[in-house]
Design a protein around this motif. Sequence first.
Motif, mmCIF file in Angstrom:
data_model
loop_
_atom_site.group_PDB
_atom_site.id
_atom_site.type_symbol
_atom_site.label_atom_id
_atom_site.label_comp_id
_atom_site.label_asym_id
_atom_site.label_seq_id
_atom_site.Cartn_x
_atom_site.Cartn_y
_atom_site.Cartn_z
ATOM 1 N N PRO A 14 36.588 47.759 43.334
ATOM 2 C CA PRO A 14 36.154 47.703 41.939
ATOM 3 C C PRO A 14 36.395 46.320 41.344
ATOM 4 O O PRO A 14 37.394 45.674 41.656
ATOM 5 N N VAL A 15 35.457 45.871 40.519
ATOM 6 C CA VAL A 15 35.576 44.574 39.846
ATOM 7 C C VAL A 15 35.993 44.834 38.398
ATOM 8 O O VAL A 15 35.307 45.527 37.661
ATOM 9 N N ILE A 16 37.157 44.294 38.009
ATOM 10 C CA ILE A 16 37.684 44.440 36.658
ATOM 11 C C ILE A 16 38.023 43.042 36.158
ATOM 12 O O ILE A 16 38.781 42.324 36.814
ATOM 13 N N ASN A 17 37.437 42.672 35.036
ATOM 14 C CA ASN A 17 37.654 41.344 34.453
ATOM 15 C C ASN A 17 37.368 40.214 35.435
ATOM 16 O O ASN A 17 38.108 39.238 35.517
ATOM 17 N N GLY A 18 36.310 40.371 36.242
ATOM 18 C CA GLY A 18 35.892 39.310 37.150
ATOM 19 C C GLY A 18 36.679 39.196 38.437
ATOM 20 O O GLY A 18 36.447 38.294 39.227
ATOM 21 N N GLU A 19 37.623 40.112 38.679
ATOM 22 C CA GLU A 19 38.397 40.107 39.925
ATOM 23 C C GLU A 19 38.141 41.400 40.672
ATOM 24 O O GLU A 19 38.103 42.461 40.074
ATOM 25 N N TRP A 20 37.987 41.305 42.012
ATOM 26 C CA TRP A 20 37.850 42.540 42.770
ATOM 27 C C TRP A 20 39.224 42.975 43.236
ATOM 28 O O TRP A 20 40.093 42.169 43.511
ATOM 29 N N SER A 53 25.482 39.567 39.148
ATOM 30 C CA SER A 53 24.738 39.241 37.937
ATOM 31 C C SER A 53 25.640 38.750 36.806
ATOM 32 O O SER A 53 25.170 38.107 35.876
ATOM 33 N N HIS A 54 26.929 39.010 36.878
ATOM 34 C CA HIS A 54 27.876 38.555 35.859
ATOM 35 C C HIS A 54 28.828 37.510 36.426
ATOM 36 O O HIS A 54 29.951 37.366 35.961
#
Length: 88
Positions: A14-20, A53-54
Amino acid sequence: MAALIYLDAQTVHPVINGEWHRLAGALEPAEAITTLCGISDTPMFMPLDERRSHGIPRQCDACDTIYRRRRGIPSRRGRLDSRRAAQE
């Protein structure tokens, strides 16, 4: 009848705040997930082709450290230091 989707929780990042991150447990329908570093959040699913995309997510250093420690894998820094020592 529900649609079954079989996932290997170790391959879901999962990617949370740009970190996986790596998951600390199994995925359950409509339940929050918890990462190895302790972040909890509700999952949202998107097609893989939208992953970047982000921006490109970076790896969570805390999850990586915990994952490597549990499996007896040297830290990234430890491996780099040992390579430098071998080259000298």
